[in-house]
Scaffold this motif. Structure first.
Motif, PDB file in Angstrom:
ATOM      1  N   GLU A 181      11.821  -4.903  10.690  1.00 37.23           N
ATOM      2  CA  GLU A 181      12.321  -5.908  11.636  1.00 37.23           C
ATOM      3  C   GLU A 181      12.978  -7.359  10.713  1.00 37.23           C
ATOM      4  O   GLU A 181      12.297  -8.286  11.261  1.00 37.23           O
ATOM      5  N   PRO A 182      13.358  -7.096   9.857  1.00 35.12           N
ATOM      6  CA  PRO A 182      13.731  -8.442   8.790  1.00 35.12           C
ATOM      7  C   PRO A 182      14.455  -9.663   9.712  1.00 35.12           C
ATOM      8  O   PRO A 182      14.415 -10.809   9.052  1.00 35.12           O
ATOM      9  N   THR A 189      23.426 -15.670  14.081  1.00 36.30           N
ATOM     10  CA  THR A 189      24.332 -15.860  13.137  1.00 36.30           C
ATOM     11  C   THR A 189      23.489 -15.734  11.716  1.00 36.30           C
ATOM     12  O   THR A 189      24.146 -15.328  10.733  1.00 36.30           O
ATOM     13  N   VAL A 190      22.441 -16.438  11.809  1.00 39.51           N
ATOM     14  CA  VAL A 190      21.491 -16.254  10.843  1.00 39.51           C
ATOM     15  C   VAL A 190      21.225 -14.690  10.318  1.00 39.51           C
ATOM     16  O   VAL A 190      21.158 -14.186   9.143  1.00 39.51           O
ATOM     17  N   GLN A 191      21.148 -13.950  11.511  1.00 30.92           N
ATOM     18  CA  GLN A 191      20.646 -12.500  11.293  1.00 30.92           C
ATOM     19  C   GLN A 191      21.911 -11.955  10.383  1.00 30.92           C
ATOM     20  O   GLN A 191      21.483 -11.234   9.429  1.00 30.92           O
ATOM     21  N   MET A 192      22.955 -12.151  10.821  1.00 29.70           N
ATOM     22  CA  MET A 192      24.231 -11.658  10.009  1.00 29.70           C
ATOM     23  C   MET A 192      24.191 -12.293   8.713  1.00 29.70           C
ATOM     24  O   MET A 192      24.351 -11.334   7.518  1.00 29.70           O
ATOM     25  N   ASP A 215      17.750  -2.915  16.384  1.00 31.26           N
ATOM     26  CA  ASP A 215      19.188  -3.387  16.601  1.00 31.26           C
ATOM     27  C   ASP A 215      19.997  -2.360  16.113  1.00 31.26           C
ATOM     28  O   ASP A 215      20.089  -2.007  15.064  1.00 31.26           O
ATOM     29  N   PHE A 216      20.833  -1.499  17.066  1.00 35.98           N
ATOM     30  CA  PHE A 216      21.475  -0.383  16.729  1.00 35.98           C
ATOM     31  C   PHE A 216      22.549  -0.713  15.889  1.00 35.98           C
ATOM     32  O   PHE A 216      23.025  -0.104  15.061  1.00 35.98           O
ATOM     33  N   GLY A 217      22.875  -1.977  16.267  1.00 34.80           N
ATOM     34  CA  GLY A 217      24.226  -2.243  15.280  1.00 34.80           C
ATOM     35  C   GLY A 217      23.876  -2.393  13.780  1.00 34.80           C
ATOM     36  O   GLY A 217      24.525  -2.038  13.013  1.00 34.80           O
ATOM     37  N   VAL A 218      22.587  -3.063  13.784  1.00 30.09           N
ATOM     38  CA  VAL A 218      22.191  -2.914  12.014  1.00 30.09           C
ATOM     39  C   VAL A 218      21.981  -1.539  11.646  1.00 30.09           C
ATOM     40  O   VAL A 218      22.521  -1.389  10.555  1.00 30.09           O
ATOM     41  N   ALA A 219      21.565  -0.590  12.443  1.00 26.96           N
ATOM     42  CA  ALA A 219      21.241   0.681  11.828  1.00 26.96           C
ATOM     43  C   ALA A 219      22.752   1.251  11.534  1.00 26.96           C
ATOM     44  O   ALA A 219      22.721   1.596  10.546  1.00 26.96           O
ATOM     45  N   THR A 220      23.498   1.149  12.267  1.00 27.56           N
ATOM     46  CA  THR A 220      24.878   1.762  12.073  1.00 27.56           C
ATOM     47  C   THR A 220      25.798   1.121  11.144  1.00 27.56           C
ATOM     48  O   THR A 220      26.726   1.664  10.717  1.00 27.56           O
ATOM     49  N   ASN A 221      25.626  -0.236  10.880  1.00 29.62           N
ATOM     50  CA  ASN A 221      26.586  -1.029  10.075  1.00 29.62           C
ATOM     51  C   ASN A 221      25.963  -0.976   8.670  1.00 29.62           C
ATOM     52  O   ASN A 221      26.579  -1.003   7.682  1.00 29.62           O
ATOM     53  N   PHE A 222      24.716  -0.777   8.349  1.00 29.11           N
ATOM     54  CA  PHE A 222      23.883  -1.107   7.346  1.00 29.11           C
ATOM     55  C   PHE A 222      23.350   0.294   6.405  1.00 29.11           C
ATOM     56  O   PHE A 222      22.947   0.092   5.389  1.00 29.11           O
TER      57      PHE A 222
END
Ligand SMILES: Nc1ncnc2c1ncn2[C@@H]1O[C@H](COP(=O)(O)OP(=O)(O)OP(=O)(O)O)[C@@H](O)[C@H]1O
Ligand code: SF4
Ligand SMILES: [Mg+2]
Length: 328
Positions: A181-182, A189-192, A215-222
């Protein structure tokens, strides 16, 4: 996977609390190939953190690995002495946790903390470590690195502290970075920015990454591959495209549907009706049975094995074939 960097097999971890045993991790297996990014997702309490903490020898309290294997480049981590594991951790495996304030030393200058790992692991001489620290601070986006070197953690914002943690984690050029969970404690914004930084570093060095995320978005983008956990077990694991196109576990489908429902502004996993519970007995039936729309009698009586349902696609569901055709 023959050429995997990290291979975890049948990992079991328990905690004891008064009379109770908490079965936190119940036979988790996964591997990470060189250069691959694996995303571990699942609701709170599903055993994501405990799985990686077990592998890294960082369990707290009564936590104990009772069974299993975790090989890093063929070396069994679970049998190493503390010192040997410390040697690998920080040098070959970099680690980032959610809250940098608990991982940084409040009384030590930022620059000295980054240098410390390189000196402890004999990665560089003092002068080379200083120069690399300045380079690392620049690389992770901290302006005026020579003066910032002398600052203490409290003089940095949350995002800046997380950048420092990343600099520390990658200082010795690890082959594997494990990030739990970094970005959760950071604003969007800072997350991005922090994720973009991790992305850049990953591309540059071809290090492998394991990222735990709500965050599902993080998983699928990264990520190249996604592994879904529930009740201390792996429910499904597949390369990203396969995972998105052909989900085969009802829990995964529920997670994905909930993302679409709540929309992009809130992509945190808060899915399917019902809650996860702490297991005080080892699971003997499908742990998801009480929340599953596909459940049948057999699901109450049998613990589904993690099995192959396609190329590099694993699922632990008795009815995965039907679930897959229903979803498709
Ligand atoms: N130090 C501890 N003592 C007792 N039980 C613990 C301890 N750490 C974790 N557990 C239990 O182990 C289980 C798995 O916890 P874990 O922290 O791995 O979940 P997680 O998937 O990382 O959740 P989150 O998304 O909230 O971080 C939970 O039931 C939790 O209560
Ligand atoms: S095994 Fe049965 S209860 Fe478990 S996820 Fe599959 S269909 Fe649902
Ligand atoms: Mg966790």
């Amino acid at each position: 996977m023959a050429d995997a960097l990290l291979t975890v097999e049948n990992l079991h971890t328990e905690f004891t609390r008064q009379e109770d045993v908490i079965y936190a991790v119940n036979g988790v297996s996964f591997s990470v190939a060189p250069g691959e990014t694996l995303g571990i997702v699942g609701e709170s309490g599903s055993g994501k953190s405990v799985s990686v903490l077990s592998v890294l020898g960082l369990l707290r309290g009564s936590g104990k690995v009772t069974q299993g294997s975790a090989k890093f480049e063929g070396t069994e981590l679970l049998k190493l002495k503390r010192r040997q594991l410390e040697d690998i951790r920080g040098r070959d495996i970099g680690v980032i946790f959610q809250d940098p304030m608990t991982s940084l030393n409040p009384t030590m200058r930022i620059g000295d903390q980054i240098m410390e790992g390189m000196l402890t692991h004999h990665y560089a001489s003092r002068k080379a470590a200083y120069n690399r620290t300045i380079d690392l601070l620049t690389e992770v986006g901290i302006p005026e690195p020579t003066s910032r070197f002398r600052n203490y953690p409290f003089e940095f914002s949350g995002g800046m502290r997380q950048r420092v943690m990343i600099a520390m984690a990658i200082a010795c050029e690890p082959q594997l970075l494990i990030a739990d969970e970094p970005t959760t404690a950071l604003d969007v914004t800072v997350q991005m920015q922090v994720l973009a930084l991790l992305q850049k570093l990953r591309q540059k060095s071809r290090m492998s990454v394991v990222i735990i995320t709500h965050d599902f978005g993080v998983a699928t983008n990264f990520c190249d591959r996604i592994m879904v956990m529930y009740a201390g077990k792996v429910m499904e694991s597949a390369p990203l495209e396969e995972f998105l196109k052909r989900p085969a576990h009802p829990y995964t489908i529920g997670l994905k549907a909930s993302i679409i429902e709540v929309g992009q502004s809130n992509r945190v996993l808060q899915p399917i009706p019902g809650t996860t519970q702490q297991l005080t007995e080892p699971p003997r039936a499908c742990p998801f049975v009480d929340r599953c729309a596909f459940a049948q009698d057999a699901c109450h009586e049998e613990l589904p094995e993690l099995r192959s349902i396609g190329s590099d696609h694993l699922v632990a569901c008795l009815r995965a074939e039907e679930v897959m055709s229903h979803a498709g």
